[in-house]
Scaffold this active site. Structure first.
Site, PDB file in Angstrom:
ATOM      1  N   ASP A 281     -13.894 -26.561  94.961  1.00 50.42           N
ATOM      2  CA  ASP A 281     -13.533 -26.963  96.328  1.00 50.42           C
ATOM      3  C   ASP A 281     -13.024 -28.408  96.329  1.00 50.42           C
ATOM      4  O   ASP A 281     -12.573 -28.920  97.358  1.00 50.42           O
ATOM      5  CB  ASP A 281     -14.684 -26.744  97.325  1.00 50.42           C
ATOM      6  CG  ASP A 281     -15.903 -27.589  97.020  1.00 50.42           C
ATOM      7  OD1 ASP A 281     -15.924 -28.264  95.967  1.00 50.42           O
ATOM      8  OD2 ASP A 281     -16.846 -27.583  97.837  1.00 50.42           O
TER       9      ASP A 281
ATOM     10  N   GLU B 184     -24.168 -32.441  87.496  1.00 55.50           N
ATOM     11  CA  GLU B 184     -23.163 -33.464  87.829  1.00 55.50           C
ATOM     12  C   GLU B 184     -23.821 -34.837  87.996  1.00 55.50           C
ATOM     13  O   GLU B 184     -24.791 -34.992  88.768  1.00 55.50           O
ATOM     14  CB  GLU B 184     -22.418 -33.091  89.131  1.00 55.50           C
ATOM     15  CG  GLU B 184     -21.384 -34.165  89.503  1.00 55.50           C
ATOM     16  CD  GLU B 184     -20.385 -33.747  90.566  1.00 55.50           C
ATOM     17  OE1 GLU B 184     -20.368 -32.573  90.964  1.00 55.50           O
ATOM     18  OE2 GLU B 184     -19.612 -34.631  90.997  1.00 55.50           O
TER      19      GLU B 184
ATOM     20  N   ASP C  79     -15.435 -21.417  93.505  1.00 57.59           N
ATOM     21  CA  ASP C  79     -16.418 -22.347  94.067  1.00 57.59           C
ATOM     22  C   ASP C  79     -16.650 -22.041  95.549  1.00 57.59           C
ATOM     23  O   ASP C  79     -15.692 -22.021  96.335  1.00 57.59           O
ATOM     24  CB  ASP C  79     -15.846 -23.768  93.924  1.00 57.59           C
ATOM     25  CG  ASP C  79     -16.909 -24.840  93.978  1.00 57.59           C
ATOM     26  OD1 ASP C  79     -18.112 -24.502  93.930  1.00 57.59           O
ATOM     27  OD2 ASP C  79     -16.527 -26.022  94.053  1.00 57.59           O
TER      28      ASP C  79
HETATM   29  O1  KIV Z   1     -15.175 -28.672  93.282  1.00 57.98           O
HETATM   30  C1  KIV Z   1     -15.325 -29.071  92.126  1.00 57.98           C
HETATM   31  O2  KIV Z   1     -14.376 -29.316  91.383  1.00 57.98           O
HETATM   32  C2  KIV Z   1     -16.684 -29.281  91.683  1.00 57.98           C
HETATM   33  C3  KIV Z   1     -16.877 -30.303  90.620  1.00 57.98           C
HETATM   34  C4  KIV Z   1     -16.971 -31.640  91.233  1.00 57.98           C
HETATM   35  C5  KIV Z   1     -18.059 -30.014  89.809  1.00 57.98           C
HETATM   36  O3  KIV Z   1     -17.595 -28.719  92.220  1.00 57.98           O
END
Ligand code: KIV
Length: 281
Positions: free
Chosen positions: A46, A184, A85
């Site tokens: 996201d 993270e 995501d």
């Molecule tokens: O959205 C994304 O790219 C993520 C990363 C920050 C781990 O969740």
């Protein structure tokens, strides 16, 4: 063409100490580059809200945006494991909504797994999604969707008290049935402990060398995203500079009448020019 890796391959890689390579991708051409480069896994994060749409954070991103970008990435990387995501408020409000939205990533976009943010507090969601037969990657430590509660985009687990919370979250995510977890922005010491404690593959973005694999945001690692650069980013090239310079050259050549050159033109078929000149003299 390399065979597409699946969850059992990632488990084997953890056991054999073979590092998993993981990168975000949001569009068709980047997915093609990533598959050619041999990435093991892609995340349609996201983070596309910031990297593609120019939002100041990930909170405004909605399900349909994620699905469209996942579809494009799947077309560009048909033989790569893709993680979709789950955006903010696509899994928090009810278990039914969480399962339904997780299912969309697989049914509509051909993803192999979904990722959601949170530890102990999202255990019911992880259990429900896994129960529906969907592979889940947990995401703990710095969780950007709840960065307001964390006091900003800050590293987590830097004191004994907060490191204990991160460890509890990791154990809870595995216990709930997640098949992978992403850490993270946590100290490498804490990440190393979690990596040896858990049976599932542990991926790192800003969590040091000892995890089973590494993730970077593609727009950071190619030098395309300009708003800010987190400490954990290494820039492998500077796309912003390369592209801006190419555009400057184009502007200069158009202004100077140097582009297009004869090679870039479609001339009339032989014999037709004479007829044209007679007709339109
Ligand atoms: O959205 C994304 O790219 C993520 C990363 C920050 C781990 O969740």
């Amino acid at each position: 063409m390399a065979k597409k890796k699946m969850i059992h391959d990632f488990l084997r890689m953890k056991q054999e100490g073979d590092k998993i390579t993981f990168l975000t991708a949001y569009d068709f051409p980047t997915a093609q580059f990533a598959e050619s480069a041999g990435l093991d896994m892609l995340l349609v994060g996201d983070s596309l809200g910031m990297c593609v749409y120019g939002y100041s954070g990930t909170v405004p991103v909605v399900m349909d945006q994620c699905i469209y970008h996942c579809e494009a990435v799947r077309r560009g990387a048909p033989n790569t494991f893709i993680v979709g995501d789950m955006p903010f408020m696509s899994y928090q409000s009810s278990l039914e909504k969480a399962v339904e939205n997780a299912g969309r990533f697989l049914k509509e976009a051909g993803c192999d797994a979904i990722k959601l943010e949170g530890g102990v507090r999202v255990v019911p969601q992880i259990k429900a999604i896994v129960e529906a037969g969907i592979l889940v990657m947990g995401h703990i430590g710095l969780t950007p969707q709840s960065s307001g509660q964390l006091g900003g985009h800050k590293a987590q687990g830097r004191t004994l008290e907060t490191a204990s919370i991160v460890v509890q979250d990791a154990l809870a995510v595995q216990e709930a049935g997640a098949q992978m977890i992403l850490l993270e922005a946590i100290p490498p010491e804490v990440a190393a402990y979690i990596t040896q404690k858990l049976n599932i593959p542990v991926l790192s973005i800003g969590a040091g060398l000892d995890c089973n694999g590494q993730l970077l945001i593609v727009s950071d690692m190619i030098g395309q995203f300009q708003a800010f650069t987190p400490k954990f980013v290494k820039k492998y090239c500077n796309v912003a500079e390369v592209v801006t310079n190419a555009m400057k050259d184009y502007v200069a050549e158009v202004k100077a009448g140097k582009f297009p050159e004869d090679d870039h033109c479609y001339h009339m078929i032989s014999g037709e020019k004479e007829k044209f000149d007679t007709e339109f003299k």
